[in-house]
Design an enzyme around this catalytic site. Structure first.
Site, PDB file in Angstrom:
ATOM      1  N   LYS A 188       6.185   4.854  14.935  1.00 43.10           N
ATOM      2  CA  LYS A 188       5.825   5.722  13.800  1.00 43.10           C
ATOM      3  C   LYS A 188       4.385   5.385  13.432  1.00 43.10           C
ATOM      4  O   LYS A 188       4.105   4.395  12.742  1.00 43.10           O
ATOM      5  CB  LYS A 188       6.770   5.446  12.625  1.00 43.10           C
ATOM      6  CG  LYS A 188       7.022   6.632  11.720  1.00 43.10           C
ATOM      7  CD  LYS A 188       5.805   7.197  11.043  1.00 43.10           C
ATOM      8  CE  LYS A 188       5.389   6.439   9.807  1.00 43.10           C
ATOM      9  NZ  LYS A 188       4.042   6.841   9.312  1.00 43.10           N
TER      10      LYS A 188
ATOM     11  N   GLU B 115       2.774  -8.011   9.987  1.00 47.54           N
ATOM     12  CA  GLU B 115       1.345  -8.350   9.911  1.00 47.54           C
ATOM     13  C   GLU B 115       0.796  -7.569   8.728  1.00 47.54           C
ATOM     14  O   GLU B 115       0.672  -6.346   8.778  1.00 47.54           O
ATOM     15  CB  GLU B 115       0.627  -7.962  11.196  1.00 47.54           C
ATOM     16  CG  GLU B 115       1.007  -8.869  12.353  1.00 47.54           C
ATOM     17  CD  GLU B 115       0.284  -8.526  13.637  1.00 47.54           C
ATOM     18  OE1 GLU B 115      -0.599  -7.657  13.629  1.00 47.54           O
ATOM     19  OE2 GLU B 115       0.632  -9.126  14.651  1.00 47.54           O
TER      20      GLU B 115
ATOM     21  N   CYS C  27      -7.804  -6.091   8.659  1.00 44.97           N
ATOM     22  CA  CYS C  27      -7.000  -7.083   7.944  1.00 44.97           C
ATOM     23  C   CYS C  27      -7.643  -8.461   7.977  1.00 44.97           C
ATOM     24  O   CYS C  27      -7.488  -9.252   7.059  1.00 44.97           O
ATOM     25  CB  CYS C  27      -5.613  -7.153   8.556  1.00 44.97           C
ATOM     26  SG  CYS C  27      -5.652  -7.500  10.307  1.00 44.97           S
TER      27      CYS C  27
ATOM     28  N   GLU D 139      -6.984  -6.799  -2.043  1.00 40.47           N
ATOM     29  CA  GLU D 139      -7.541  -6.344  -0.767  1.00 40.47           C
ATOM     30  C   GLU D 139      -8.172  -4.969  -0.975  1.00 40.47           C
ATOM     31  O   GLU D 139      -7.469  -3.995  -1.239  1.00 40.47           O
ATOM     32  CB  GLU D 139      -6.418  -6.259   0.274  1.00 40.47           C
ATOM     33  CG  GLU D 139      -6.934  -5.931   1.651  1.00 40.47           C
ATOM     34  CD  GLU D 139      -5.807  -5.750   2.666  1.00 40.47           C
ATOM     35  OE1 GLU D 139      -4.814  -5.077   2.337  1.00 40.47           O
ATOM     36  OE2 GLU D 139      -5.943  -6.272   3.786  1.00 40.47           O
TER      37      GLU D 139
HETATM   38  P1  NAD Z   1       0.642   1.044   4.726  1.00 38.40           P
HETATM   39  O1  NAD Z   1       1.508  -0.117   4.455  1.00 38.40           O
HETATM   40  O2  NAD Z   1       0.378   2.005   3.639  1.00 38.40           O
HETATM   41  O3  NAD Z   1       1.217   1.914   5.924  1.00 38.40           O
HETATM   42  C1  NAD Z   1       1.470   1.353   7.204  1.00 38.40           C
HETATM   43  C2  NAD Z   1       2.556   2.152   7.887  1.00 38.40           C
HETATM   44  O4  NAD Z   1       3.771   1.992   7.159  1.00 38.40           O
HETATM   45  C3  NAD Z   1       2.287   3.643   7.957  1.00 38.40           C
HETATM   46  O5  NAD Z   1       2.694   4.116   9.224  1.00 38.40           O
HETATM   47  C4  NAD Z   1       3.168   4.200   6.862  1.00 38.40           C
HETATM   48  O6  NAD Z   1       3.574   5.521   7.074  1.00 38.40           O
HETATM   49  C5  NAD Z   1       4.365   3.266   6.946  1.00 38.40           C
HETATM   50  N1  NAD Z   1       5.188   3.187   5.732  1.00 38.40           N
HETATM   51  C6  NAD Z   1       4.805   3.327   4.452  1.00 38.40           C
HETATM   52  N2  NAD Z   1       5.864   3.198   3.630  1.00 38.40           N
HETATM   53  C7  NAD Z   1       6.949   2.949   4.410  1.00 38.40           C
HETATM   54  C8  NAD Z   1       8.324   2.724   4.147  1.00 38.40           C
HETATM   55  N3  NAD Z   1       8.816   2.705   2.916  1.00 38.40           N
HETATM   56  N4  NAD Z   1       9.152   2.497   5.196  1.00 38.40           N
HETATM   57  C9  NAD Z   1       8.678   2.487   6.459  1.00 38.40           C
HETATM   58  N5  NAD Z   1       7.390   2.719   6.764  1.00 38.40           N
HETATM   59  C10 NAD Z   1       6.524   2.943   5.750  1.00 38.40           C
HETATM   60  O7  NAD Z   1      -0.724   0.431   5.298  1.00 38.40           O
HETATM   61  P2  NAD Z   1      -2.063   1.215   5.641  1.00 38.40           P
HETATM   62  O8  NAD Z   1      -2.716   1.570   4.348  1.00 38.40           O
HETATM   63  O9  NAD Z   1      -1.775   2.255   6.664  1.00 38.40           O
HETATM   64  O10 NAD Z   1      -2.895   0.079   6.404  1.00 38.40           O
HETATM   65  C11 NAD Z   1      -3.717  -0.843   5.783  1.00 38.40           C
HETATM   66  C12 NAD Z   1      -3.008  -2.175   5.583  1.00 38.40           C
HETATM   67  O11 NAD Z   1      -2.612  -2.730   6.824  1.00 38.40           O
HETATM   68  C13 NAD Z   1      -3.880  -3.226   4.944  1.00 38.40           C
HETATM   69  O12 NAD Z   1      -3.160  -3.914   3.954  1.00 38.40           O
HETATM   70  C14 NAD Z   1      -4.198  -4.163   6.092  1.00 38.40           C
HETATM   71  O13 NAD Z   1      -4.549  -5.469   5.732  1.00 38.40           O
HETATM   72  C15 NAD Z   1      -2.934  -4.113   6.863  1.00 38.40           C
HETATM   73  N6  NAD Z   1      -3.174  -4.593   8.235  1.00 38.40           N
HETATM   74  C16 NAD Z   1      -2.726  -5.848   8.595  1.00 38.40           C
HETATM   75  C17 NAD Z   1      -2.977  -6.339   9.870  1.00 38.40           C
HETATM   76  C18 NAD Z   1      -2.545  -7.723  10.279  1.00 38.40           C
HETATM   77  O14 NAD Z   1      -2.553  -8.003  11.460  1.00 38.40           O
HETATM   78  N7  NAD Z   1      -2.169  -8.599   9.362  1.00 38.40           N
HETATM   79  C19 NAD Z   1      -3.655  -5.555  10.796  1.00 38.40           C
HETATM   80  C20 NAD Z   1      -4.089  -4.296  10.399  1.00 38.40           C
HETATM   81  C21 NAD Z   1      -3.832  -3.826   9.117  1.00 38.40           C
END
Ligand code: NAD
Length: 503
Positions: free
Chosen positions: A191, A266, A300, A397
């Site tokens: 997804k 992550e 991240c 963040e």
């Molecule tokens: P997000 O959490 O908003 O969304 C990530 C994914 O989760 C999307 O595909 C979204 O549709 C899905 N999602 C959202 N709500 C959900 C639910 N209730 N159930 C299942 N899936 C759901 O994150 P974002 O804004 O897309 O990405 C940025 C974030 O990702 C930042 O916090 C960043 O630090 C983190 N990130 C972490 C790493 C790492 O390795 N630690 C790497 C890259 C990004």
């Protein structure tokens, strides 16, 4: 034609197909719209124009994709590791062959600058190559002997898994999760993030054109609250690999509780780069600015808190501000651009909100702190000085090209400031004192640390965070521990005494 015009013309060619066909789900080897016919638009952060119409998945689409992954699991999980290796190497080669198309599509969909995205596509191929090579040995375990027993451990793929990815460098990140899952023998339902769905379509098409059997990798687009949620709740999905925000991780853990999902998270970061006065300042400033202003700061592992020893604080912040002011903000396909537009107007508003918050909190805007132009999601690389660690700009963040600088007096204060956040993903340390480096790395709360180095990744090393930054580790064999079940079989050595009951 200038380089940027040539690039835009090429990108338009790549975009034409997306405009005509839209971005469908990919289930069981077929490109399919949503059962409901629902769609949403993906937009360009450059000018907010619509790039493509995307299928908006819901429960029915997710159930269909999970059924496809379940049906494909017996054959894929029994395919010998050496054979899976061959197929995954072909996927890597096919990614390399289409690296430009992937990079240009990623730039258009996410706003990331081409200078970084061209490498991201190749890193995606590297992820496939690395885990392909591990596939033949993935099931091997240990032989553990005692005087009376011989234990044989082995690993088997856990089953169909869900992979949920965010919008920052989506192609590279997706391969980082999907490649080890496939190498382990799992089938996958992916997804992708709703803000950046386009290269996920390319990934599944490329993988199948390279010989990945239908149903082994399935992609369902849509929003987290419906498509994502259903994936995390589905009883036939054994594990969820998730990359995204910490609060989403928490939701996913709750959603998966009923079906006892194994989860790997992550999550976010608010990573310190700590510079002592004995550091090589030229290298430290280059690394600190690279780690916050590359990839739009939408990373991240970005070094978003600059902790500098008091004696060199003014010099370091002045130099960082000078670098920030020199950085070119512009069209992602301009070869000169370092910072492109932020992913989406919603995220742009969030980052702009921190510019206002910083001033209200009493920090100084030493560079940037403003948008660029009137259209699109462009902001200047920003440095806040005069900040305290309890300010929102030091704790939360921001996920943009925004750095918050805080001075410290000694080692103890540096550790206290560095650890005084909810997150614990990475830390970067600059000092020429080896003893101090050892003391500091022992005390810092972070899953990954780099000493006198920017973030240089080596795929066999563990990747992941502590505290609110994650659960579990990727990389090397750690990835297989997540995607596989470890099984122990015990054989007796000789005829040991078995207790007799009831006689
Ligand atoms: P997000 O959490 O908003 O969304 C990530 C994914 O989760 C999307 O595909 C979204 O549709 C899905 N999602 C959202 N709500 C959900 C639910 N209730 N159930 C299942 N899936 C759901 O994150 P974002 O804004 O897309 O990405 C940025 C974030 O990702 C930042 O916090 C960043 O630090 C983190 N990130 C972490 C790493 C790492 O390795 N630690 C790497 C890259 C990004």
């Amino acid at each position: 034609m200038s380089a940027i015009d040539t690039n835009i013309a090429r990108a338009m060619d790549y975009m034409a197909r997306f405009r005509e066909e839209g971005v469908n789900h990919h289930i069981g080897g077929q490109s399919v719209p949503s059962a409901s016919g629902a769609t949403f638009d993906t937009i360009s952060p450059v000018d907010l124009s619509v790039l493509a119409t995307v299928a908006r998945g819901a429960e029915a689409d997710m159930d269909r994709a999970v059924a496809a992954a379940k049906a494909a699991f017996p054959a894929w999980s029994k395919t010998p590791g050496a054979e899976r290796r061959k197929i995954l190497i072909r996927v890597a080669e096919a990614i390399e062959a289409r690296a430009e198309e992937i990079a240009f599509t990623e730039c258009m969909d996410t706003g990331q600058a081409l200078r970084f995205m061209s490498k991201a596509a190749l890193r995606g191929a590297e992820n496939f190559r690395y885990f392909a090579d591990q596939a033949p040995g993935a099931e091997d375990g240990q032989a553990i002997r005692t005087a009376t027993q011989m234990n044989v451990t082995s690993r088997r793929p856990i089953g169909p898994v869900g992979v949920i990815t965010p919008w920052n460098t989506p192609f590279m990140l997706s391969t980082w999760k999907i490649a080890p899952a496939l190498a382990a023998g799992c089938t996958v339902v992916h997804k992708p993030a709703e803000f950046s769905p386009m290269t996920a379509k390319l990934l599944v098409e490329i993988a199948e054109s390279a010989g990945l059997p239908p149903g082994v990798l399935n992609t369902v687009h849509g929003f987290g609250e419906d498509a994502g949620k259903r994936l995390t709740e589905h009883p036939d999905i054994r594990a969820i690999a998730f990359v995204g925000e910490s609060r989403t991780g928490s939701l996913i853990q709750a959603q998966g509780a009923k079906t006892l999902k194994r989860v790997h998270f992550e999550l976010g970061g608010k990573n310190p780069v700590i510079i002592f006065d004995d550091a090589d300042l030229d290298r430290a400033v280059d690394a600190a600015t690279f780690m916050i202003y590359s990839l739009n700061g939408e990373r991240c592992t970005s070094s978003s808190r600059l902790l500098v020893q008091e004696s060199i604080y003014d010099e370091v912040t002045r130099r960082v501000a000078e670098v920030a002011d020199r950085i070119k903000v512009g069209h992602p396909l301009d070869p000169e651009t370092v910072v492109g537009p932020l992913i989406h107007p919603e995220h742009f508003d969030k980052v702009m909100g921190y510019f206002a918050t910083a001033t209200v909190e009493g920090a100084t805007v030493a560079a940037g702190g403003r948008r660029v132009g009137d259209t699109g999601c462009f902001v200047r690389p920003t440095l806040f000085t005069g900040a305290r660690n309890d300010m929102a700009i030091a704790q939360e963040e921001i996920f943009g090209p925004v750095l918050t600088a805080i001075p410290f007096g000694d080692e103890a204060e540096a550790v206290a400031l560095a650890n005084d956040v909810d997150y614990g993903l990475t830390a970067y340390l600059w000092t020429s004192d080896l003893e101090r480096a050892i003391r500091m790395t022992d005390a810092l709360e972070a899953g990954m640390m780099w000493v006198n180095s920017e973030n240089v990744r080596h795929l066999p090393t563990p990747f992941g965070g502590v505290k609110s930054s994650g659960i579990g580790r990727d990389g090397g064999d750690w990835s297989f521990d997540f995607y596989m079940e470890t099984v122990n079989v015990c054989f007796p050595r000789g005829t040991h005494k078995i207790p007799k009951l009831g006689g």
